[in-house]
Design a protein around this motif. Sequence first.
Motif, PDB file in Angstrom:
ATOM      1  N   TRP A 218       0.831  -1.208   0.000  1.00 29.33           N
ATOM      2  CA  TRP A 218       0.000   0.000   0.000  1.00 29.33           C
ATOM      3  C   TRP A 218       0.867   1.259   0.000  1.00 29.33           C
ATOM      4  O   TRP A 218       0.544   2.239  -0.691  1.00 29.33           O
ATOM      5  CB  TRP A 218      -0.908  -0.001   1.229  1.00 29.33           C
ATOM      6  N   PRO A 371     -10.213  -1.483  -6.113  1.00 24.36           N
ATOM      7  CA  PRO A 371     -10.411  -1.813  -4.715  1.00 24.36           C
ATOM      8  C   PRO A 371      -9.154  -1.711  -3.856  1.00 24.36           C
ATOM      9  O   PRO A 371      -9.210  -1.217  -2.751  1.00 24.36           O
ATOM     10  CB  PRO A 371     -10.933  -3.255  -4.752  1.00 24.36           C
ATOM     11  N   PHE A 372      -7.999  -2.187  -4.384  1.00 20.13           N
ATOM     12  CA  PHE A 372      -6.829  -2.165  -3.525  1.00 20.13           C
ATOM     13  C   PHE A 372      -6.307  -0.756  -3.306  1.00 20.13           C
ATOM     14  O   PHE A 372      -5.643  -0.478  -2.326  1.00 20.13           O
ATOM     15  CB  PHE A 372      -5.722  -3.038  -4.102  1.00 20.13           C
ATOM     16  N   TRP A 377      -9.302  -1.480   2.145  1.00 18.74           N
ATOM     17  CA  TRP A 377      -9.104  -2.896   1.868  1.00 18.74           C
ATOM     18  C   TRP A 377      -7.877  -3.473   2.572  1.00 18.74           C
ATOM     19  O   TRP A 377      -7.646  -4.675   2.517  1.00 18.74           O
ATOM     20  CB  TRP A 377      -8.995  -3.118   0.369  1.00 18.74           C
ATOM     21  N   GLY A 380      -8.991  -6.034   5.000  1.00 17.05           N
ATOM     22  CA  GLY A 380      -9.618  -7.131   4.272  1.00 17.05           C
ATOM     23  C   GLY A 380      -8.599  -8.071   3.663  1.00 17.05           C
ATOM     24  O   GLY A 380      -8.754  -9.301   3.717  1.00 17.05           O
ATOM     25  N   VAL A 381      -7.553  -7.524   3.073  1.00 17.85           N
ATOM     26  CA  VAL A 381      -6.503  -8.365   2.482  1.00 17.85           C
ATOM     27  C   VAL A 381      -5.760  -9.117   3.583  1.00 17.85           C
ATOM     28  O   VAL A 381      -5.372 -10.282   3.417  1.00 17.85           O
ATOM     29  CB  VAL A 381      -5.540  -7.503   1.645  1.00 17.85           C
ATOM     30  N   ILE A 407     -12.598  -9.045   6.863  1.00 16.93           N
ATOM     31  CA  ILE A 407     -13.026  -9.167   5.462  1.00 16.93           C
ATOM     32  C   ILE A 407     -14.369  -8.471   5.269  1.00 16.93           C
ATOM     33  O   ILE A 407     -14.563  -7.709   4.301  1.00 16.93           O
ATOM     34  CB  ILE A 407     -13.105 -10.648   5.056  1.00 16.93           C
ATOM     35  N   ALA A 410     -14.032  -4.684   5.144  1.00 18.20           N
ATOM     36  CA  ALA A 410     -13.639  -4.167   3.826  1.00 18.20           C
ATOM     37  C   ALA A 410     -14.818  -4.178   2.863  1.00 18.20           C
ATOM     38  O   ALA A 410     -15.007  -3.231   2.083  1.00 18.20           O
ATOM     39  CB  ALA A 410     -12.483  -4.999   3.277  1.00 18.20           C
ATOM     40  N   LEU A 411     -15.635  -5.236   2.900  1.00 16.45           N
ATOM     41  CA  LEU A 411     -16.792  -5.302   2.008  1.00 16.45           C
ATOM     42  C   LEU A 411     -17.802  -4.201   2.313  1.00 16.45           C
ATOM     43  O   LEU A 411     -18.312  -3.532   1.409  1.00 16.45           O
ATOM     44  CB  LEU A 411     -17.458  -6.677   2.128  1.00 16.45           C
ATOM     45  N   SER A 414     -16.920  -0.806   1.094  1.00 16.20           N
ATOM     46  CA  SER A 414     -16.956  -0.598  -0.350  1.00 16.20           C
ATOM     47  C   SER A 414     -18.370  -0.479  -0.897  1.00 16.20           C
ATOM     48  O   SER A 414     -18.554  -0.355  -2.107  1.00 16.20           O
ATOM     49  CB  SER A 414     -16.235  -1.749  -1.053  1.00 16.20           C
TER      50      SER A 414
END
Length: 588
Positions: A218, A371-372, A377, A380-381, A407, A410-411, A414
Motif C-alpha cells: 500500500w 479496490p486495492f 481494503w 480485508g486483504v 473481510i 472491507a466489504l 466498499s
Amino acid sequence: MTPPRIERRRDLLLTAFRITAIALAAVNVAAAIVAESMSEDGINYLDQGDAWMRGDWDVAINGTWSPLYSVILGLVLRIVRPPMHWEFAVAHVVNFGIFLLALACFEFLWRQATDRYDAAVTAESSRADRLPRWAFQGAGYGLFIWATVTQIRLFAVTPDMLVAAVVFLAGGLMLRLPATSDGRRTMIALGAALGAGYLGKAVLFPLAIAAFAIVALWLRRASRPLRLLLPGLAAFALVAAPFLIALSLETGRPTFGEVGRVTYLKHVLHAPFPHYESGSPHIAGAPLHPIARSETSPPVHTFAGPPGVTYPLAYDQGHWYAGLRPRFRPALQLQAIALNLQRYFELFVRGQGLMLGAILVVLLTRRLQRPFAASGWLPGVFGLSALGLYSLVYAEGRYLAPFVVLIWTALLLSVRLRQSEGQSGWLAASGAVVILSLFANIAVFHLDGFNALVRIAPVASAGPVSRTSGVSARPSDVAGALRYAGLTPGAPIGVIGEAVAASWARLARLRIVADVAPGRVQDFWAAPPDEQHAVLAAFARAGATAVVAEPPATGEAPPGWTPLGDTGYLARVTDGGARSRGVRAPTP
C-alpha cells in the motif's frame, strides 16, 4: 453538522448494541461457570501458567502453547488463590475480561471504519448513497457478537479471544494509517500489537509478516516511503524477540513455535495423536522420545513428564513429535485444502448466506473502483491472507472469526450505489437483511445452548477442542472424590479412558503418567482377570499410584474397584507390583 437529536439517537443505538454484546457474553460465561466447562487446551494453559508463576522456565517455555494467555491466567490465579472447585470459574471470569478487551479493540476498529466510510461517501456523492448508519453499526456489532460468542465461544478456555482483540486492533490501525500525516506512531502501535499477538498464538508470526507486506504494498501504491515500516518492524521485534530467542534456545534450533509443524503432521499427514506409536509412509524419521507401549491387551502407554503437568502428551507436543519430518504428499495436501474449503463454505454460505447475498447484490450494482487503491481494503486483504494460511493445514471457526470480521469490514466499506431514486430503499433493505442474518445465527446458537442446559448436557465436553469421555460428571466432584480417596497433589496416576481432556486431574493436581486409549476401555473390561491384572501391573511399573477408569458398559463396579461417588468413574490403588486394591470410597 449533525443535529443533537440525531447524535443522541446514535449514542443510544451504540449503547444498545454494546449492552447486547456484554449481556450475551455474560450469559455464556455464567453457563460455563455453572457447568465447570474446561477445554483440553485450557488444561495445558493453566499448567503453563502455574509454571510461569513458580519460575519453572524449562516447563513454561513451550513450543505448543504461547505464553501471553497462560501468564494472564497464572497471574490471576496466583492473586486470587481460589479453592479447587472455583478454579475454572476464575478462568472464565478472566475470559470475560478478555472479551471486554476484545470489545474495546473492536470498537476502535469500527470507529475507524465508520469515519472512513463517512469521509469517503461524503467526498464521492450525497449521503443517500451509503448504507444507513444504523445498518452499518448493527452489521458491525452483529459481526462482533457472531465472532466472539458463537465462533470463539466463551466456554472454551483458549487464547482465541485474546487473538481476536489483537486482530481487531491491528485492523483498526491499518485503517487509521492512511489518515495520519507521517504514520510512525500508528506503525509502532501496529508492530507492538502484532508482537503481542505472536505471544498469544504462534500463527501471528507469519501473519505479522503478511501484514507488513500488505502495508508495504500500500505504501508503494500511495507513493509513501517504505522506511515508514521500520518503526513497526522494530516494535514487533522488541515485543516478540525475547520469547522467540528463549524458545529457540530451549529447542536447540531457530524456531518461532512448534505448533505449525505438529498441526501439519496431525491434520494433513494424519499422524496419530496423542499416542504416536509407529512409522507412517507420509512421515520421515522416528520419535526422539518414543512412548513406551506395554505388550498387554489393551496396551498401556507410558510417558514421563515434568512435575506440575497434567497430561504430558498434550502439554509439550513438539517434544513427543521431535525427530519426525513431514513428507510433502500432494494428494493429502489437496485433501486438506478441500476439507478446509468445505469449512469455509459452511462458515460463509450456510452460516451467513443471507448476509453474503445482500452484500453481493449491493456490490454488483456499485460504481467500479480500484479496490486495492482504497485503504479500506488493507484489513480485508490481511483477513484473506489468514484464511489462505489456515486453508493449507487446519481451519476452525474460532481461528477464522476475527479475520472474517476484517473481510466483512472491507466489504461494507466498499458499499456504494448509483445515485438515483429508490437506491436508498435498496440499501436500507440490504442492511436489514444483513443484521437479521447475523442475529438469526446468534439466536440459533443460543437456542442450541439452552437446549443442552435444559437436558443437563455436559457443556464442558462441548468445547471446540475438547473430547468426550462418555462419562458426564462435574470435574470438581471427580477431583473431590479423588482427594477424599487419599490422592495428594502431584500424585502420579494412570487413566483408562479419555486422558487428554481429564480436567478433573487438573483440579486435583494429579499427574497422568500412563493411559489406555479411550477406544480400548471396553476391551479392558471384557478381558479375562489375568489380563486385567497384567494391565494394572503395567500401570504400577509406570509409577502410577492409582488408576482411574471409565466404567464398563454395564455401569457396575467390578470387584476391587471403588466408584468415585456418583461421578461414574472408578478407581483402584496400585502398589508397585501386580497387586492392587480399591480406594477409600467417598461418603455419600
